[in-house]
Design a protein around this motif. Structure first.
Motif, mmCIF file in Angstrom:
data_model
loop_
_atom_site.group_PDB
_atom_site.id
_atom_site.type_symbol
_atom_site.label_atom_id
_atom_site.label_comp_id
_atom_site.label_asym_id
_atom_site.label_seq_id
_atom_site.Cartn_x
_atom_site.Cartn_y
_atom_site.Cartn_z
ATOM 1 N N ASP A 65 0.875 -1.172 0.000
ATOM 2 C CA ASP A 65 0.000 0.000 0.000
ATOM 3 C C ASP A 65 0.911 1.221 0.000
ATOM 4 O O ASP A 65 1.595 1.500 0.976
ATOM 5 C CB ASP A 65 -0.896 -0.021 1.246
ATOM 6 C CG ASP A 65 -1.921 1.083 1.235
ATOM 7 O OD1 ASP A 65 -2.031 1.791 0.224
ATOM 8 O OD2 ASP A 65 -2.620 1.235 2.255
ATOM 9 N N TYR A 66 0.933 1.948 -1.101
ATOM 10 C CA TYR A 66 1.884 3.035 -1.283
ATOM 11 C C TYR A 66 1.304 4.409 -0.985
ATOM 12 O O TYR A 66 1.936 5.414 -1.275
ATOM 13 C CB TYR A 66 2.443 2.987 -2.711
ATOM 14 C CG TYR A 66 3.199 1.708 -2.972
ATOM 15 C CD1 TYR A 66 4.498 1.553 -2.526
ATOM 16 C CD2 TYR A 66 2.595 0.641 -3.617
ATOM 17 C CE1 TYR A 66 5.192 0.376 -2.733
ATOM 18 C CE2 TYR A 66 3.281 -0.541 -3.835
ATOM 19 C CZ TYR A 66 4.575 -0.664 -3.395
ATOM 20 O OH TYR A 66 5.261 -1.840 -3.603
ATOM 21 N N LEU A 67 0.129 4.480 -0.394
ATOM 22 C CA LEU A 67 -0.463 5.754 -0.002
ATOM 23 C C LEU A 67 -0.498 5.864 1.518
ATOM 24 O O LEU A 67 -0.886 4.923 2.212
ATOM 25 C CB LEU A 67 -1.899 5.882 -0.527
ATOM 26 C CG LEU A 67 -2.102 6.198 -1.995
ATOM 27 C CD1 LEU A 67 -3.585 6.227 -2.326
ATOM 28 C CD2 LEU A 67 -1.456 7.509 -2.358
ATOM 29 N N ALA A 68 -0.129 7.029 2.026
ATOM 30 C CA ALA A 68 -0.232 7.276 3.461
ATOM 31 C C ALA A 68 -1.699 7.526 3.819
ATOM 32 O O ALA A 68 -2.514 7.882 2.967
ATOM 33 C CB ALA A 68 0.611 8.494 3.837
ATOM 34 N N ASP A 69 -2.035 7.330 5.086
ATOM 35 C CA ASP A 69 -3.418 7.535 5.519
ATOM 36 C C ASP A 69 -3.879 8.967 5.279
ATOM 37 O O ASP A 69 -5.041 9.197 4.930
ATOM 38 C CB ASP A 69 -3.573 7.175 6.997
ATOM 39 C CG ASP A 69 -3.536 5.677 7.224
ATOM 40 O OD1 ASP A 69 -3.852 4.928 6.277
ATOM 41 O OD2 ASP A 69 -3.198 5.250 8.343
ATOM 42 N N ALA A 70 -2.987 9.940 5.457
ATOM 43 C CA ALA A 70 -3.357 11.338 5.213
ATOM 44 C C ALA A 70 -3.689 11.557 3.737
ATOM 45 O O ALA A 70 -4.616 12.300 3.406
ATOM 46 C CB ALA A 70 -2.221 12.255 5.648
ATOM 47 N N ASP A 71 -2.950 10.902 2.843
ATOM 48 C CA ASP A 71 -3.243 11.008 1.414
ATOM 49 C C ASP A 71 -4.590 10.377 1.080
ATOM 50 O O ASP A 71 -5.361 10.907 0.275
ATOM 51 C CB ASP A 71 -2.144 10.347 0.583
ATOM 52 C CG ASP A 71 -0.813 11.051 0.710
ATOM 53 O OD1 ASP A 71 -0.817 12.274 0.974
ATOM 54 O OD2 ASP A 71 0.224 10.383 0.557
ATOM 55 N N LYS A 72 -4.875 9.241 1.689
ATOM 56 C CA LYS A 72 -6.165 8.577 1.459
ATOM 57 C C LYS A 72 -7.320 9.464 1.920
ATOM 58 O O LYS A 72 -8.343 9.561 1.247
ATOM 59 C CB LYS A 72 -6.222 7.248 2.199
ATOM 60 C CG LYS A 72 -5.295 6.196 1.653
ATOM 61 C CD LYS A 72 -5.369 4.953 2.505
ATOM 62 C CE LYS A 72 -4.321 3.953 2.112
ATOM 63 N NZ LYS A 72 -4.305 2.786 2.995
ATOM 64 N N GLN A 73 -7.138 10.101 3.059
ATOM 65 C CA GLN A 73 -8.192 10.966 3.587
ATOM 66 C C GLN A 73 -8.372 12.208 2.719
ATOM 67 O O GLN A 73 -9.478 12.701 2.572
ATOM 68 C CB GLN A 73 -7.885 11.357 5.025
ATOM 69 C CG GLN A 73 -9.061 11.948 5.747
ATOM 70 C CD GLN A 73 -8.870 11.974 7.236
ATOM 71 O OE1 GLN A 73 -7.822 11.616 7.760
ATOM 72 N NE2 GLN A 73 -9.898 12.388 7.951
ATOM 73 N N THR A 74 -7.298 12.685 2.099
ATOM 74 C CA THR A 74 -7.406 13.819 1.185
ATOM 75 C C THR A 74 -8.122 13.412 -0.100
ATOM 76 O O THR A 74 -8.925 14.172 -0.645
ATOM 77 C CB THR A 74 -6.001 14.363 0.847
ATOM 78 O OG1 THR A 74 -5.357 14.758 2.061
ATOM 79 C CG2 THR A 74 -6.075 15.546 -0.085
ATOM 80 N N ILE A 75 -7.849 12.213 -0.589
ATOM 81 C CA ILE A 75 -8.453 11.732 -1.842
ATOM 82 C C ILE A 75 -9.940 11.445 -1.668
ATOM 83 O O ILE A 75 -10.749 11.797 -2.523
ATOM 84 C CB ILE A 75 -7.713 10.475 -2.334
ATOM 85 C CG1 ILE A 75 -6.303 10.835 -2.744
ATOM 86 C CG2 ILE A 75 -8.448 9.793 -3.476
ATOM 87 C CD1 ILE A 75 -5.370 9.663 -2.873
ATOM 88 N N ALA A 76 -10.313 10.795 -0.587
ATOM 89 C CA ALA A 76 -11.710 10.386 -0.377
ATOM 90 C C ALA A 76 -12.155 10.709 1.045
ATOM 91 O O ALA A 76 -12.305 9.814 1.878
ATOM 92 C CB ALA A 76 -11.859 8.903 -0.663
ATOM 93 N N PRO A 77 -12.383 11.992 1.359
ATOM 94 C CA PRO A 77 -12.743 12.358 2.735
ATOM 95 C C PRO A 77 -14.093 11.814 3.190
ATOM 96 O O PRO A 77 -14.298 11.594 4.383
ATOM 97 C CB PRO A 77 -12.761 13.891 2.702
ATOM 98 C CG PRO A 77 -12.951 14.253 1.284
ATOM 99 C CD PRO A 77 -12.321 13.152 0.482
ATOM 100 N N PHE A 78 -15.003 11.557 2.265
ATOM 101 C CA PHE A 78 -16.331 11.048 2.623
ATOM 102 C C PHE A 78 -16.245 9.684 3.309
ATOM 103 O O PHE A 78 -17.071 9.358 4.152
ATOM 104 C CB PHE A 78 -17.196 10.948 1.365
ATOM 105 C CG PHE A 78 -18.600 10.506 1.632
ATOM 106 C CD1 PHE A 78 -19.536 11.398 2.119
ATOM 107 C CD2 PHE A 78 -18.981 9.192 1.413
ATOM 108 C CE1 PHE A 78 -20.834 10.985 2.375
ATOM 109 C CE2 PHE A 78 -20.271 8.772 1.667
ATOM 110 C CZ PHE A 78 -21.204 9.681 2.149
ATOM 111 N N LEU A 79 -15.229 8.898 2.959
ATOM 112 C CA LEU A 79 -15.102 7.543 3.515
ATOM 113 C C LEU A 79 -14.707 7.539 4.988
ATOM 114 O O LEU A 79 -14.830 6.522 5.657
ATOM 115 C CB LEU A 79 -14.079 6.739 2.708
ATOM 116 C CG LEU A 79 -14.433 6.496 1.250
ATOM 117 C CD1 LEU A 79 -13.290 5.776 0.544
ATOM 118 C CD2 LEU A 79 -15.714 5.695 1.128
#
Length: 132
Positions: A65-79
């Motif tokens: 998994d090459y994305l940090a949690d902060a990046d994931k939250q920026t990409i899909a904040p609704f989740l």
């Protein structure tokens, strides 16, 4: 008599309104999972897949998994609403067209609010294939 007629009409009306809102929430969740899976696949291709192919290595080991949690939250904040956290996994699989890396994003704690759906739409997921 008017109160009785209102009760007879209000129950189906409000059920329909809440079902539409609930299905809209599900649709937004699926779209957010697709965006997350696509972004994770792009990160995989940039950080592991492309360097492995350039080095003439099989990219089948690029399952991290090459994305940090902060990046994931920026990409899909609704989740990340209601205390939920999506999961992203990558697996190498054999498909009819050849081998592929399959990046899957899941929202494990998601449940529909209106009981008419049953468990059909619970735990949604979206996948992206990276062929090699």
């Amino acid at each position: 008599m008017a109160a009785l007629e209102f009760c007879l009409a209000a129950v189906p009306l409000f059920t329909l309104i809440f079902a539409i809102l609930d299905f809209g929430r599900y649709t937004i969740t699926i779209q957010s999972l697709r965006m997350l899976a696509d972004a994770s696949a792009r990160a995989n291709m940039i950080k592991c897949y492309t360097p492995a192919v350039i080095a003439s290595n099989s990219p089948s080991t690029c399952t991290g998994d090459y994305l940090a949690d902060a990046d994931k939250q920026t990409i899909a904040p609704f989740l990340y609403g209601a205390g939920l956290t999506p999961t992203v996994s990558t697996a190498a699989t054999a498909t009819a067209g050849g081998n592929a890396l399959v990046v899957t994003a899941r929202q494990t704690g998601f449940t529909m609010l209106v009981p008419i759906w049953g468990s059909t739409f619970n735990a949604p997921s979206a996948s992206t294939n990276i062929p090699y």
